[in-house]
Design a protein around this motif. Structure first.
Motif, PDB file in Angstrom:
ATOM      1  N   ALA B 154       0.840  -1.205   0.000  1.00  0.00           N
ATOM      2  CA  ALA B 154       0.000   0.000   0.000  1.00  0.00           C
ATOM      3  C   ALA B 154       0.877   1.257   0.000  1.00  0.00           C
ATOM      4  O   ALA B 154       0.671   2.176  -0.793  1.00  0.00           O
ATOM      5  CB  ALA B 154      -0.928  -0.006   1.217  1.00  0.00           C
ATOM      6  N   ARG B 155       1.884   1.281   0.862  1.00  0.00           N
ATOM      7  CA  ARG B 155       2.770   2.442   0.936  1.00  0.00           C
ATOM      8  C   ARG B 155       3.553   2.626  -0.369  1.00  0.00           C
ATOM      9  O   ARG B 155       3.720   3.756  -0.849  1.00  0.00           O
ATOM     10  CB  ARG B 155       3.728   2.307   2.121  1.00  0.00           C
ATOM     11  CG  ARG B 155       4.530   3.568   2.429  1.00  0.00           C
ATOM     12  CD  ARG B 155       5.393   3.416   3.689  1.00  0.00           C
ATOM     13  NE  ARG B 155       4.615   3.145   4.887  1.00  0.00           N
ATOM     14  CZ  ARG B 155       4.129   4.098   5.689  1.00  0.00           C
ATOM     15  NH1 ARG B 155       4.352   5.367   5.439  1.00  0.00           N
ATOM     16  NH2 ARG B 155       3.436   3.755   6.765  1.00  0.00           N
ATOM     17  N   ALA B 156       3.999   1.514  -0.922  1.00  0.00           N
ATOM     18  CA  ALA B 156       4.755   1.598  -2.171  1.00  0.00           C
ATOM     19  C   ALA B 156       3.890   2.164  -3.291  1.00  0.00           C
ATOM     20  O   ALA B 156       4.366   2.860  -4.183  1.00  0.00           O
ATOM     21  CB  ALA B 156       5.308   0.226  -2.563  1.00  0.00           C
ATOM     22  N   ARG B 157       2.600   1.864  -3.227  1.00  0.00           N
ATOM     23  CA  ARG B 157       1.678   2.414  -4.235  1.00  0.00           C
ATOM     24  C   ARG B 157       1.231   3.824  -3.882  1.00  0.00           C
ATOM     25  O   ARG B 157       0.527   4.470  -4.661  1.00  0.00           O
ATOM     26  CB  ARG B 157       0.430   1.540  -4.328  1.00  0.00           C
ATOM     27  CG  ARG B 157       0.636   0.233  -5.049  1.00  0.00           C
ATOM     28  CD  ARG B 157      -0.697  -0.253  -5.567  1.00  0.00           C
ATOM     29  NE  ARG B 157      -0.593  -1.590  -6.137  1.00  0.00           N
ATOM     30  CZ  ARG B 157      -1.579  -2.192  -6.780  1.00  0.00           C
ATOM     31  NH1 ARG B 157      -2.734  -1.563  -6.940  1.00  0.00           N
ATOM     32  NH2 ARG B 157      -1.418  -3.402  -7.268  1.00  0.00           N
ATOM     33  N   GLY B 158       1.581   4.268  -2.679  1.00  0.00           N
ATOM     34  CA  GLY B 158       1.178   5.618  -2.274  1.00  0.00           C
ATOM     35  C   GLY B 158      -0.288   5.731  -1.907  1.00  0.00           C
ATOM     36  O   GLY B 158      -0.896   6.793  -2.023  1.00  0.00           O
ATOM     37  N   VAL B 159      -0.885   4.610  -1.471  1.00  0.00           N
ATOM     38  CA  VAL B 159      -2.300   4.650  -1.056  1.00  0.00           C
ATOM     39  C   VAL B 159      -2.431   4.171   0.393  1.00  0.00           C
ATOM     40  O   VAL B 159      -1.542   3.505   0.913  1.00  0.00           O
ATOM     41  CB  VAL B 159      -3.177   3.756  -1.960  1.00  0.00           C
ATOM     42  CG1 VAL B 159      -3.126   4.253  -3.410  1.00  0.00           C
ATOM     43  CG2 VAL B 159      -2.729   2.291  -1.886  1.00  0.00           C
ATOM     44  N   ALA B 167      -5.550  -7.040  -7.074  1.00  0.00           N
ATOM     45  CA  ALA B 167      -4.534  -8.083  -6.880  1.00  0.00           C
ATOM     46  C   ALA B 167      -3.164  -7.474  -6.594  1.00  0.00           C
ATOM     47  O   ALA B 167      -2.764  -6.486  -7.216  1.00  0.00           O
ATOM     48  CB  ALA B 167      -4.458  -8.969  -8.115  1.00  0.00           C
ATOM     49  N   VAL B 168      -2.461  -8.082  -5.662  1.00  0.00           N
ATOM     50  CA  VAL B 168      -1.057  -7.747  -5.420  1.00  0.00           C
ATOM     51  C   VAL B 168      -0.225  -8.563  -6.405  1.00  0.00           C
ATOM     52  O   VAL B 168      -0.295  -9.801  -6.417  1.00  0.00           O
ATOM     53  CB  VAL B 168      -0.647  -8.111  -3.978  1.00  0.00           C
ATOM     54  CG1 VAL B 168       0.861  -7.959  -3.793  1.00  0.00           C
ATOM     55  CG2 VAL B 168      -1.410  -7.264  -2.970  1.00  0.00           C
ATOM     56  N   THR B 169       0.551  -7.880  -7.219  1.00  0.00           N
ATOM     57  CA  THR B 169       1.296  -8.539  -8.301  1.00  0.00           C
ATOM     58  C   THR B 169       2.782  -8.676  -7.944  1.00  0.00           C
ATOM     59  O   THR B 169       3.257  -8.057  -6.981  1.00  0.00           O
ATOM     60  CB  THR B 169       1.196  -7.696  -9.588  1.00  0.00           C
ATOM     61  OG1 THR B 169       1.866  -6.441  -9.333  1.00  0.00           O
ATOM     62  CG2 THR B 169      -0.244  -7.442  -9.975  1.00  0.00           C
ATOM     63  N   PRO B 170       3.509  -9.453  -8.717  1.00  0.00           N
ATOM     64  CA  PRO B 170       4.958  -9.523  -8.508  1.00  0.00           C
ATOM     65  C   PRO B 170       5.601  -8.137  -8.603  1.00  0.00           C
ATOM     66  O   PRO B 170       6.545  -7.837  -7.868  1.00  0.00           O
ATOM     67  CB  PRO B 170       5.433 -10.434  -9.642  1.00  0.00           C
ATOM     68  CG  PRO B 170       4.253 -11.296  -9.945  1.00  0.00           C
ATOM     69  CD  PRO B 170       3.057 -10.422  -9.735  1.00  0.00           C
ATOM     70  N   VAL B 192       2.990  -9.098   3.747  1.00  0.00           N
ATOM     71  CA  VAL B 192       2.526  -8.257   2.644  1.00  0.00           C
ATOM     72  C   VAL B 192       1.379  -7.385   3.126  1.00  0.00           C
ATOM     73  O   VAL B 192       0.312  -7.881   3.489  1.00  0.00           O
ATOM     74  CB  VAL B 192       2.055  -9.129   1.461  1.00  0.00           C
ATOM     75  CG1 VAL B 192       1.556  -8.236   0.321  1.00  0.00           C
ATOM     76  CG2 VAL B 192       3.183 -10.033   0.982  1.00  0.00           C
ATOM     77  N   ARG B 193       1.599  -6.091   3.114  1.00  0.00           N
ATOM     78  CA  ARG B 193       0.555  -5.192   3.613  1.00  0.00           C
ATOM     79  C   ARG B 193      -0.269  -4.590   2.484  1.00  0.00           C
ATOM     80  O   ARG B 193       0.259  -3.953   1.578  1.00  0.00           O
ATOM     81  CB  ARG B 193       1.191  -4.054   4.418  1.00  0.00           C
ATOM     82  CG  ARG B 193       0.158  -3.070   4.945  1.00  0.00           C
ATOM     83  CD  ARG B 193       0.752  -2.060   5.903  1.00  0.00           C
ATOM     84  NE  ARG B 193      -0.227  -1.023   6.171  1.00  0.00           N
ATOM     85  CZ  ARG B 193      -0.306   0.112   5.487  1.00  0.00           C
ATOM     86  NH1 ARG B 193       0.536   0.382   4.526  1.00  0.00           N
ATOM     87  NH2 ARG B 193      -1.257   0.998   5.790  1.00  0.00           N
TER      88      ARG B 193
END
Lengths: 308, 308, 308, 308
Positions: B154-159, B167-170, B192-193
């Motif tokens: 979530a943080r890496a996506r900025g949300v 879906a959480v992808t590779p 995995v958050r």
């Protein structure tokens, strides 16, 4: 009936009420500081992990003597059920009914009261069937993890296990500390080994339960003096049973839980750990022992891990 | 019905059957070597402990959608009972009935089967109501403790949190690893958050349960390539739900548990950990997550602790 | 192993498959017609009611010999809780965990299978952890109520109770019928008294459980010939235990439940009824014994009432 | 807060304390004399049996609104287990966890207290988690069986079911008695039909639970004047909910259970009975409704049977 003067004298000496504030609900667990945890992590040298929980099974340590403290009834609610249609991925699911103190567990601070009081002066009446433990619920203990020290009393005495009904004394703790070659210090979780769990492991539950070796009424002062965070051992009753002073039942429970606010662990399997510590000639390690966080719980199962 | 070719292709690529011998019952947990544990202990720098379990309460995450997976019914069997006579030390005792996968838990390797097989080729029929999981019971997982790595998708996506059904992808895992500034390596336990647990924490259980973000069918290969020991996240369903491929239900469960022999964790609360990792700008830590050792369990409650 | 020829010969003679149609799920309970019920009501002359259930308590008849058949764990979820504010009407609430066959109960028709078959030829595989008994669930038995006839075998033999391991034979049933002065007829529920329950009532659970007097493999033909609707007795094992023929376990269960489709009752307390019947010199009465309607249950608790 | 004067005035008028002696623990069930039972048996004319219990299933009437009153979790502990070796007779066994008042049940007299008192002046404090109900435990109710009278309030009003939140008044009871063509008399068990259970039967649990039609605070005097032994109806709350007088919660419970010592039944399915009574133009019948005898129970499941 009233508790004897002797008990009240000790109670005064070990009392921690107010020590961490009037609102405190975790007692001696306050002693596990970040510094203590850092030091605990540093004790890890071999990376060897030792489980200290007894397996959870219907044929567990409970014999029916303590009403309601039932061994796990572990049942299946689904077995390879193809919930999404024939040929799909199948799932199995299980459920359990058990006493929270039926197997390897922590006593929460609300497990015991006397004179109408819990730890820190809270009213015993705050524990109810509807709300359970409003104060000192076991979920408040948080992620219990610290340095663990094994005080291997049986080994220090040179016996396989203590006799039935034999009390572990402060002198035993000193001798075991000497054997361990480590000083017990503030924030440590002390594991006291009597060897009694061998009785259960070899199939004699009744002998395991009672009579039991265990902690003497003299030991709470030792733990208090060393600022121990928590104490666990390898018996069902924790303290010596029957008790040392006639008609003075559960004095160690009362001193630890009510006066000191110190959690107690019971039914821990310390046999493999004893072997490992003797082999590695070291008795301090990282101990992770987080109770299952039952809200308002007066006790909780735990699956402790020692890391050497 | 049959599972699609696409599934079987991935299955072949991630299969670990026989990798640790024909008798193996713990799969990727074999990757947690003593060296890994030593390294895990070395990650501790601040000594800060973070609990990752949701509190156990009757008003838990289950909504009734999964039959039999009941929230804890936590009852008192004694409240301040003076068992030894009036005025003696009084005890309170409690008991619980709950689905073993009702709250924060590990899926054991016997939780899922397909094509009549469990991990390592064992017959699915070895799971029975009477004996539960004869192979791969959750008690065999032992004291799960290793280096934990938070992949904060979530943080890496900025949300704040992923959308329902996302879906959480590779690629997400790569990005989160990049954010973390740490390489996932053999024996790590990856958390995995998605942020989805916020839905439960803010009172909307139904939205938490379904639809849910979660792992894509593409991620098992990522975990396999990195030789991860176990994976947990902050959702009820673990994998994205509804599934990415029509009528292909629980493919990630099947790949992880049956093909790889890799335990999965669900309903972990990673919110506080996310905050702490961001503050300390580090995403690797010591993780203690020993399942309650239910003999023959297909799942087990766990009270995980991260130590930074 | 295979069951002996002798068993199969009896099985053929008592078989009721198809007798009430291929879809039938209640077996001999079909014999309780409205006419039978009317006649049952007419047996009431004194209006005296006798309870036949053992009290439900944690210290019940189970000793742990039958895994999973746990005595009731009866706990409080609220005690005088003033849910609507201080001074309002207060409520207490309780909950239970128990084996459905732990105390006074009916065996449902799906309790036993052999050769892969249940009553009426249904596949044994239709019983699953997820769906329980899809066929012959105990809830389908409906409101069991008919004429009851006490066959007081102990009294007919002139003993307080039968010896441990002694079989009740067809001759015993004839003699008890003679003593009763009543003809057993179609639709009757027959209560067979051995006196064995005295062992439990006087505090010796172990002796109550095993070895036990009980029904001989010769009695199913007697019940079949008399078109009995159901049979209950005052033992834990129902049939004589250990069995009469070496290695032929539970043959009476198999004949009654699978072949005849006849429900069986166990752990019924017939002591007071025996006394009352002897006093009133009559052994037929109205018997109300509706099982708790657990959907898909393979057994169910019952609180039977005899009305004289 | 205090209960209003209006409540206390009614309480005085219906009070039965001491009526059957100071030691009495069954209240109005004393009114079921042997004569009453004989008369009840004589009402049987068709021999038609009607079950009044809702099936026991996990998807039961409870919605989570009443904490701890959980729907049955019915699990298998064995499925076709060949305990004596391959090819032997196989057994299936099941277990349950449930609130004792979760489905069709009787409220025991100890279910409710106010002003610190239970029925007959017993202290509310006699109910404890450890001993449960020392006085008035549901096991003392014995084999409840008497004449039943259906007061079909919905039919008397000419509606399918009463509106949500509508109170059943004494006038309703009079009108239903008129429709029934039978006089309610001492020792009768009265079944009051509102039709509300249709909501559950057609799949809307939430609407079934609340708001609910039910008995008015005016009806206890009616039951008292008619010397009724017990009253049951087809709602979750028994009395009208929300209550008629603001902030006066559960007044009917308090009047029936505490003042009168009269058991109450809830969640009874009276739909089929209503149809049968209308068809046969008769509303009195034999009613067998023995509670499961949980020692110290404050409530108990029951599988009632009406015999016309």
């Amino acid at each position: 009936m009233t508790l004897p003067t002797e008990f009240h004298d000790i109670a005064k000496r070990v009392n921690n009420w107010g020590r961490w504030g009037e609102a405190d609900e975790i007692g001696t667990l306050n002693l596990i500081t970040e510094e203590v945890v850092r030091e605990a992590a540093r004790t890890v040298t071999s990376g060897r992990r030792l489980p200290l929980a007894l397996p959870l099974r219907q044929d567990g340590v409970q014999t029916g003597l303590i009403p309601g403290r039932v061994n796990p009834l572990h049942t299946m609610v689904a077995v390879n059920a193809e919930l999404f249609g024939p040929g799909t991925v199948a799932t199995s699911d299980d459920a359990v009914t058990m006493g929270l103190q039926a197997a390897t567990h922590w006593d929460g601070l609300a497990h015991v009261s006397y004179g109408g009081r819990l730890y820190n002066g809270r009213p015993a009446s705050s524990v109810t069937a509807h709300d359970r433990a409003v104060f000192h619920g076991v979920e408040k203990a948080g992620p219990v993890l610290s340095r663990g020290v094994l005080l291997d009393v049986a080994r220090a005495r040179g016996v396989d296990r203590l006799d039935a009904g034999q009390a572990v004394t402060p002198q035993d703790l000193d001798a075991a500390e000497e054997l361990a070659g480590v000083r017990v210090r503030a924030g440590d979780i002390v594991l006291v080994r009597t060897g009694q769990v061998q009785r259960y492991l070899t199939g004699d539950k009744e002998a395991y339960a009672y009579p039991s070796p265990g902690l003497s009424i003299r030991t709470p002062e030792w733990f208090h003096a060393h600022d121990v965070a928590a104490v666990a051992n390898d018996t069902l009753t924790f303290e010596v049973f029957p008790p040392e002073i006639e008609n003075l039942w559960l004095p160690v429970h009362a001193l630890h839980l009510v006066e000191m606010g110190m959690p107690q662990g019971q039914n821990w399997n310390l046999e493999e750990l004893s072997q490992a510590c003797a082999e590695e000639r070291r008795y301090a390690f990282l101990l992770a022992a987080p109770p299952e966080p039952f809200v308002g719980g007066v006790g909780a199962p735990v699956a402790p891990v020692a890391v050497l």
